[in-house]
Design a protein around this motif. Structure first.
Motif, short mmCIF file in Angstrom:
data_model
loop_
_atom_site.label_atom_id
_atom_site.label_comp_id
_atom_site.label_asym_id
_atom_site.label_seq_id
_atom_site.Cartn_x
_atom_site.Cartn_y
_atom_site.Cartn_z
N LEU A 74 3.27 2.38 -7.87
CA LEU A 74 2.79 1.11 -8.23
C LEU A 74 1.63 1.18 -8.96
N HIS A 75 0.68 1.97 -8.67
CA HIS A 75 -0.55 2.09 -9.41
C HIS A 75 -0.20 2.79 -10.84
N TYR A 76 0.85 3.70 -11.05
CA TYR A 76 1.28 4.08 -12.35
C TYR A 76 1.55 2.81 -13.14
N ILE A 77 2.48 1.85 -12.51
CA ILE A 77 2.86 0.86 -13.31
C ILE A 77 1.71 -0.19 -13.60
N GLU A 78 0.74 -0.33 -12.59
CA GLU A 78 -0.51 -1.03 -12.88
C GLU A 78 -1.25 -0.72 -14.07
N GLU A 79 -1.40 0.85 -14.12
CA GLU A 79 -2.01 1.08 -15.12
C GLU A 79 -1.30 1.20 -16.72
N ASN A 80 -0.11 1.21 -16.55
CA ASN A 80 0.94 0.89 -17.65
C ASN A 80 1.67 -0.35 -17.74
N LEU A 81 0.69 -1.38 -17.51
CA LEU A 81 1.30 -2.84 -17.37
C LEU A 81 2.48 -3.25 -18.24
N GLU A 82 2.20 -2.63 -19.74
CA GLU A 82 3.13 -2.66 -20.77
C GLU A 82 4.72 -2.60 -20.25
N ILE A 83 4.82 -1.62 -19.46
CA ILE A 83 6.22 -1.18 -18.96
C ILE A 83 6.84 -2.46 -18.47
N MET A 84 6.20 -3.36 -17.66
CA MET A 84 6.86 -4.52 -17.19
C MET A 84 7.59 -5.34 -18.29
N THR A 85 7.23 -5.24 -19.39
CA THR A 85 7.77 -6.13 -20.31
C THR A 85 8.34 -5.38 -21.53
N ALA A 86 7.73 -4.29 -21.74
CA ALA A 86 8.54 -3.65 -22.93
C ALA A 86 9.90 -3.30 -22.78
N TYR A 87 10.00 -2.65 -21.52
CA TYR A 87 11.50 -2.56 -21.46
C TYR A 87 12.49 -3.62 -21.52
N PRO A 88 12.18 -4.74 -20.73
CA PRO A 88 13.21 -5.83 -20.93
C PRO A 88 13.29 -6.31 -22.35
N ALA A 109 0.72 -1.23 0.04
CA ALA A 109 -0.13 0.01 0.12
C ALA A 109 0.70 1.34 -0.02
N GLY A 110 2.01 1.17 0.34
CA GLY A 110 3.03 2.33 0.27
C GLY A 110 2.56 3.28 1.34
N TYR A 111 3.16 4.60 1.37
CA TYR A 111 3.04 5.34 2.30
C TYR A 111 1.72 5.76 2.48
N ALA A 112 0.88 6.09 1.39
CA ALA A 112 -0.26 6.82 1.39
C ALA A 112 -1.23 5.64 2.01
N GLY A 113 -1.08 4.25 2.00
CA GLY A 113 -1.94 3.35 2.75
C GLY A 113 -1.44 3.04 4.13
N MET A 114 -0.57 3.81 4.56
CA MET A 114 -0.13 3.33 6.00
C MET A 114 -1.55 3.75 7.11
N PRO A 115 -1.49 2.87 8.09
CA PRO A 115 -2.69 2.99 9.01
C PRO A 115 -2.21 4.03 9.93
N LYS A 116 -2.94 4.55 10.85
CA LYS A 116 -2.70 5.23 11.85
C LYS A 116 -1.59 4.53 12.71
N LEU A 117 -0.44 5.08 13.09
CA LEU A 117 0.70 4.19 13.70
C LEU A 117 0.71 4.16 15.33
N PHE A 118 -0.22 4.86 15.76
CA PHE A 118 -0.43 5.24 17.31
C PHE A 118 -1.75 5.36 17.58
N THR A 119 -1.95 5.01 18.84
CA THR A 119 -3.42 5.27 19.57
C THR A 119 -2.98 5.41 21.00
N ASN A 124 9.05 -1.74 1.08
CA ASN A 124 9.29 -1.15 -0.34
C ASN A 124 9.40 -2.03 -1.19
N PRO A 125 8.21 -1.87 -2.06
CA PRO A 125 8.36 -2.70 -3.31
C PRO A 125 9.36 -2.58 -4.41
N LEU A 126 9.77 -1.53 -4.33
CA LEU A 126 10.89 -1.09 -5.52
C LEU A 126 12.51 -1.75 -5.15
N THR A 127 12.54 -1.79 -3.73
CA THR A 127 13.77 -2.24 -3.47
C THR A 127 13.58 -3.58 -2.63
#
Ligand SMILES: Cc1cc2nc3c(=O)[nH]c(=O)nc-3n(C[C@H](O)[C@H](O)[C@H](O)COP(=O)(O)OP(=O)(O)OC[C@H]3O[C@@H](n4cnc5c(N)ncnc54)[C@H](O)[C@@H]3O)c2cc1C
Length: 428
Positions: free
Chosen positions: A364-378, A282-292, A306-309
């Motif tokens: 990640l959403h950008y990649i999901e919307e442009n799935l071609e990226i995953m194979t076009a560049y390789p 979910a990344g940063y935007a999907g982080m829950p409240k970290l304290f209560t 971190n899905p990238l690393t």
């Protein structure tokens, strides 16, 4: 009988054990509750443990920890239909501060939990926490299948399956485009064979991440990591794309392992373990409240991956450490209110890991919307290099024209520019 502790930690993964280690080293009375038979019995990592965050806490931990191999060789493999390009970085000299080691969780987690126990933390294994207890609106302990435990502060480190957080209203169930399914096999092979196949010395290790053809239609990648006498092989892919492609994890694993560049590394090996687990994406935007009031949320439960690393375990350690420190301050001040505990979120957000994750928001959403990226560049990379290396009577200038034509047939120039801009903005 209901016992009371200064702190109760739910989960003996890297996040929970780190928090317990820090609090116990500050003389707090801590219990770690783990549903598995022992720490690591239910845990999965690919896995490379990057040393930075644990070394900050236990300098030179690699001298005593049960590790597999020191990663000296890191590669990206860009896979096409009948070819691949391997980009490898290899460290040839000795280093005083190794960057990462492969680990097997069943050994590593046991050792790590023992470090916290040596400082006085009490490990309660084979015990399932069923809910967080509340008193006067504040989290005041946990209910387990073996009775209740009260605590001034509860550190939630339940991993990617956030059942307790959801029940307590700290988190919501994440949709399939925010979770990846990861599958891993451990394939045993004699150490000499591993060294020969990967070109490694005795304790040296290799990590390879695979992108391209086997993951066509998916936001996903594969991996191969060397252990002492086994190879960890697997993949991670967004659940939403797996569902859309109607592909089962087992089938994808078989497809990946059958790729010639992977198959030759695993040949004659015996599969010893098969594991499947979720990775939060979910990344940063999907982080829950970290304290209560009375509780802090750490590690995978806090969506810290971190899905990238491919980092997750080291981020879990980072968050566990900060949570342990803030809980120690709260203990000293006998103030466990969200005002005091909010310091944890502030420290985490200012850490290097969260700064990166924040910047990568939406990638990640950008990649999901442009799935071609995953194979076009390789594909483009493979075709370009094939053309470049082939001696067929064409001039270099003719080859460059053919390469440009091929690349733009895979992805339009305007899209290439947009990809470059989008990635650049989210990485630099
Ligand atoms: C296939 C795969 C490959 C990966 N590869 C890498 C890699 O190469 N490098 C990297 O850094 N990260 C990697 N990760 C991510 C990494 O494993 C996680 O980020 C890390 O384990 C998170 O640690 P944690 O302590 O938050 O959670 P976990 O390690 O999942 O620990 C949670 C613990 O809580 C316990 N628990 C859960 N619920 C309860 C309950 N109700 N009661 C009692 N106990 C409970 C569980 O049994 C478990 O022991 C990988 C993950 C997967 C799945």
């Amino acid at each position: 009988m209901t016992e009371k502790f200064d702190a109760v930690v739910v989960g003996a993964g890297p996040a929970g054990v780190t928090a317990a280690y820090v609090m116990a080293s500050n003389k707090m009375n801590v219990a770690i509750i783990e549903r598995g038979e022992y720490p690591g019995s239910k845990n999965v990592i690919g896995g490379v443990l990057y040393t930075k965050t644990l070394n900050d806490m236990i300098p030179g931990f690699w001298e005593e920890a049960p590790l597999e191999r020191r990663i000296v060789q890191h590669s990206y493999c860009l896979m096409g239909r009948q070819e691949h390009t391997l980009l490898t970085h290899k460290v040839t000299g000795q280093s005083d501060s190794p960057n990462g080691f492969t680990i097997l969780r069943s050994k590593f987690d046991k050792w790590y939990a023992r470090k916290a126990q040596d400082l006085g933390a009490i490990l309660i294994a084979k015990t399932n926490v069923t809910e967080l207890l509340r008193q006067d609106g504040k989290i005041a302990g946990v209910r387990t299948d073996r009775g209740d435990l009260l605590a001034n502060v509860v550190i939630v480190a339940e991993g990617a399956n956030t059942m307790l957080c959801e029940k307590a209203g700290l988190n919501e169930k994440h949709p399939p485009d925010e979770m990846a399914i990861a599958v891993k096999e451990v394939v045993s092979l004699p150490s000499e064979r591993i060294q020969e196949r990967f070109g490694l010395g005795e304790d040296e290790g290799a990590a390879i991440e695979y992108l391209g053809e086997p993951f066509r239609g998916l936001v996903g990648f594969g991996f191969v990591y060397t252990n002492k006498e086994s190879i960890s092989v697997g993949f991670g892919a967004l659940v939403s794309t797996m569902t859309r492609e109607k592909i089962k994890p087992y089938d994808l694993m078989e497809r990946f392992k059958a790729e010639p560049s992977v198959e030759r590394l695993l040949r004659d090996g015996q599969v010893k373990e098969y594991q499947a687990h979720m990775i939060p994406e979910a990344g940063y935007a999907g982080m829950p409240k970290l304290f209560t009031d009375g509780a802090l949320v750490t590690g995978d439960s806090a969506m810290l991956a971190n899905p990238l690393t491919g980092e997750g375990a080291d981020l879990a350690i980072l968050s566990g450490r900060l949570a342990g420190q803030v809980a120690t301050h709260a203990h000293a001040a006998t103030d466990y209110s969200s005002t005091t505990l909010s310091e944890y979120q502030r420290l985490l957000v200012n850490s290097f890991a969260l700064k990166d994750m924040k910047k990568q928001t939406g990638l990640l959403h950008y990649i999901e919307e442009n799935l071609e990226i995953m194979t076009a560049y390789p594909d483009a990379f493979n075709a370009a290099l094939e053309e470049w290396f082939k001696v067929d009577g064409s001039t270099r200038s003719e080859k460059i024209k053919r390469i440009s034509h091929f690349v733009t047939s895979k992805r339009k120039v305007t899209r290439i520019l947009r990809d470059g801009f989008t990635f650049g903005r989210r990485l630099i």
